[in-house]
Design a protein around this motif. Structure first.
Motif, PDB file in Angstrom:
ATOM      1  N   THR A 141     -13.649 -10.401  -3.976  1.00  0.00           N
ATOM      2  CA  THR A 141     -13.008 -10.040  -5.249  1.00  0.00           C
ATOM      3  C   THR A 141     -11.669  -9.362  -4.970  1.00  0.00           C
ATOM      4  O   THR A 141     -11.318  -9.100  -3.813  1.00  0.00           O
ATOM      5  CB  THR A 141     -13.947  -9.112  -6.059  1.00  0.00           C
ATOM      6  N   MET A 142     -10.923  -9.071  -6.048  1.00  0.00           N
ATOM      7  CA  MET A 142      -9.645  -8.359  -5.919  1.00  0.00           C
ATOM      8  C   MET A 142      -9.898  -6.860  -6.040  1.00  0.00           C
ATOM      9  O   MET A 142     -10.567  -6.410  -6.969  1.00  0.00           O
ATOM     10  CB  MET A 142      -8.662  -8.818  -6.998  1.00  0.00           C
ATOM     11  N   ILE A 143      -9.378  -6.109  -5.101  1.00  0.00           N
ATOM     12  CA  ILE A 143      -9.536  -4.647  -5.080  1.00  0.00           C
ATOM     13  C   ILE A 143      -8.156  -4.016  -5.268  1.00  0.00           C
ATOM     14  O   ILE A 143      -7.176  -4.447  -4.635  1.00  0.00           O
ATOM     15  CB  ILE A 143     -10.153  -4.178  -3.737  1.00  0.00           C
ATOM     16  N   TYR A 144      -8.090  -2.979  -6.113  1.00  0.00           N
ATOM     17  CA  TYR A 144      -6.807  -2.313  -6.371  1.00  0.00           C
ATOM     18  C   TYR A 144      -6.468  -1.348  -5.236  1.00  0.00           C
ATOM     19  O   TYR A 144      -7.254  -0.473  -4.879  1.00  0.00           O
ATOM     20  CB  TYR A 144      -6.876  -1.549  -7.701  1.00  0.00           C
ATOM     21  N   ASP A 145      -5.289  -1.568  -4.637  1.00  0.00           N
ATOM     22  CA  ASP A 145      -4.791  -0.690  -3.569  1.00  0.00           C
ATOM     23  C   ASP A 145      -3.921   0.390  -4.214  1.00  0.00           C
ATOM     24  O   ASP A 145      -2.800   0.113  -4.664  1.00  0.00           O
ATOM     25  CB  ASP A 145      -3.975  -1.530  -2.565  1.00  0.00           C
ATOM     26  N   GLN A 146      -4.447   1.627  -4.255  1.00  0.00           N
ATOM     27  CA  GLN A 146      -3.730   2.703  -4.954  1.00  0.00           C
ATOM     28  C   GLN A 146      -2.418   3.075  -4.273  1.00  0.00           C
ATOM     29  O   GLN A 146      -1.434   3.412  -4.940  1.00  0.00           O
ATOM     30  CB  GLN A 146      -4.631   3.942  -5.053  1.00  0.00           C
ATOM     31  N   GLU A 184      -0.325   1.138  -2.524  1.00  0.00           N
ATOM     32  CA  GLU A 184       0.701   0.119  -2.757  1.00  0.00           C
ATOM     33  C   GLU A 184       0.856  -0.211  -4.237  1.00  0.00           C
ATOM     34  O   GLU A 184       1.857  -0.803  -4.651  1.00  0.00           O
ATOM     35  CB  GLU A 184       0.345  -1.171  -1.991  1.00  0.00           C
ATOM     36  N   GLY A 185      -0.175   0.107  -5.025  1.00  0.00           N
ATOM     37  CA  GLY A 185      -0.120  -0.195  -6.457  1.00  0.00           C
ATOM     38  C   GLY A 185      -0.284  -1.681  -6.759  1.00  0.00           C
ATOM     39  O   GLY A 185       0.246  -2.188  -7.750  1.00  0.00           O
ATOM     40  N   VAL A 186      -1.002  -2.403  -5.859  1.00  0.00           N
ATOM     41  CA  VAL A 186      -1.217  -3.848  -6.072  1.00  0.00           C
ATOM     42  C   VAL A 186      -2.694  -4.180  -5.832  1.00  0.00           C
ATOM     43  O   VAL A 186      -3.425  -3.407  -5.207  1.00  0.00           O
ATOM     44  CB  VAL A 186      -0.348  -4.707  -5.113  1.00  0.00           C
ATOM     45  N   PHE A 187      -3.087  -5.354  -6.344  1.00  0.00           N
ATOM     46  CA  PHE A 187      -4.445  -5.844  -6.078  1.00  0.00           C
ATOM     47  C   PHE A 187      -4.434  -6.667  -4.790  1.00  0.00           C
ATOM     48  O   PHE A 187      -3.533  -7.485  -4.570  1.00  0.00           O
ATOM     49  CB  PHE A 187      -4.929  -6.720  -7.238  1.00  0.00           C
ATOM     50  N   ARG A 188      -5.424  -6.432  -3.954  1.00  0.00           N
ATOM     51  CA  ARG A 188      -5.549  -7.203  -2.712  1.00  0.00           C
ATOM     52  C   ARG A 188      -6.918  -7.868  -2.678  1.00  0.00           C
ATOM     53  O   ARG A 188      -7.911  -7.284  -3.133  1.00  0.00           O
ATOM     54  CB  ARG A 188      -5.403  -6.292  -1.491  1.00  0.00           C
ATOM     55  N   GLY A 202      -8.850 -14.426  -6.996  1.00  0.00           N
ATOM     56  CA  GLY A 202      -7.673 -14.126  -7.823  1.00  0.00           C
ATOM     57  C   GLY A 202      -6.706 -15.285  -7.759  1.00  0.00           C
ATOM     58  O   GLY A 202      -7.063 -16.426  -8.062  1.00  0.00           O
TER      59      GLY A 202
END
Length: 327
Positions: free
Chosen positions: A91-96, A98-102, A141
């Motif tokens: 799944t897509m996880i939010y990278d706090q 960098e402020g992006v989904f990875r 994603g």
């Protein structure tokens, strides 16, 4: 002109590991030569396998042991009714920071997958797995990720106790190269199982091959010679499941749908792998006959008339192999 002598030499050289691997597996697995050989065919022919049998016949143990003999990434996934596609593919996880989904990859990113009790998970999860099997990639994603090579799915299902299961649709079962029916061991084998497993810790196995060995062996398997007459025999067998009357078979009332073109491709591939296991550089009709049931049993859909007469797809396939002319 294909140089069969050269191919024979290559096969003899490349197939040496087969005996070592079989010896290693036999330290843990008693009997079940049929299952072990078919798992190796799937490994060599790059085809996924569906194992069907009642609980306790060492289906999971055999796949586990085979994976331990190979220096490759193995994942066992227990299929349950609450499993989600994301639990499988990631799944897509939010990278706090960098402020992006990875994308976070799921357990399907392995070389050998054991999909335990595949019919316990709902259709969405089955579809996610079967898409990965066919395309050798998954989409998380917006990112499409390639699966590692080699990539092999071995799925198990229980033919009894259908309560709370989601049977695999025919179109999805067709993705499996082989469907194996696993039976009980004989009396002598059962006694050996008792001696082996009833004495404390079960034996361990060593890694004898790696992914590169499998890829090299697959290239050799693809080069194994199939004569035009045997290719025609394979096509005739598959066509006999669709148009039995053209082959003098009175089976039309018993077959709802015949085998798909995948059956033709998989019969040839599995026959080559069977020849390789027997250290041969060319395919003979016996190779096709040996794996015919496993390739065709889940691809021949029978009618209500056949069911009323207590026929099963294996009966149809056996009759076709008995009647279609062998080159």
């Amino acid at each position: 002109m294909t140089d069969i002598a050269t191919i024979n030499e290559q096969v003899r050289e490349q197939s040496r590991f087969v005996d070592t691997l079989t010896d290693e597996l036999s330290k843990v697995i008693v009997g079940q030569q049929y299952m072990v050989q078919r798992l190796l065919i799937g490994l060599l022919a790059d085809g996924h396998i569906l194992l069907e049998g009642v609980p306790g016949l060492a289906k999971t143990l055999t796949v586990n042991t085979l994976a331990q003999c190979i220096d490759a990434h193995f994942q066992r996934i227990q299929f349950t009714p609450d499993l989600l596609p994301a639990d499988l593919i990631g799944t897509m996880i939010y990278d706090q920071k960098e402020g992006v989904f990875r994308p976070r990859k799921g357990p399907i990113f392995a070389n050998i997958i054991l999909a335990d009790e595949i019919n316990r998970a709902p259709a969405k999860v089955q579809s996610a797995l079967l898409e990965a099997m066919q395309e050798r990639q998954v989409t998380i994603g917006d990112d499409t990720e390639r699966l590692p090579s080699p990539f092999l799915v071995m799925a198990t299902q229980n033919p009894i106790e259908q309560e709370g299961t989601y049977p695999l649709p025919e179109a999805q079962v067709d993705r499996f190269m082989l469907k194996l029916r696993i039976n009980y061991p004989d009396k002598k084998e059962e006694r050996q199982i008792l001696d082996l497993m009833g004495a404390g810790e079960p034996p361990t196995v060593s890694q004898v091959i790696g992914p590169d060995d499998i890829i090299r062996a697959r290239q050799t398997v693809d080069a194994i010679y199939i004569d035009d007459k045997i290719k025609d025999y394979i096509v005739n067998l598959v066509f006999a499941t669709r148009y039995p009357e053209q082959y003098g078979l009175s089976l039309k009332d018993y077959i709802e749908y015949g085998a798909s073109p995948r059956a033709t491709i998989y019969l040839a591939k599995a026959a080559r792998a069977h020849a390789f296991l027997n250290h041969r550089g060319h395919v003979i009709p016996d190779d096709v006959k040996a794996i015919g049931q496993d390739v065709l049993r889940h691809r021949v859909i029978i009618t209500y008339e056949a069911e009323a007469e207590e026929m099963v797809p294996e009966d149809i396939v056996k009759k076709i192999f008995d009647e279609v002319e062998v080159p």
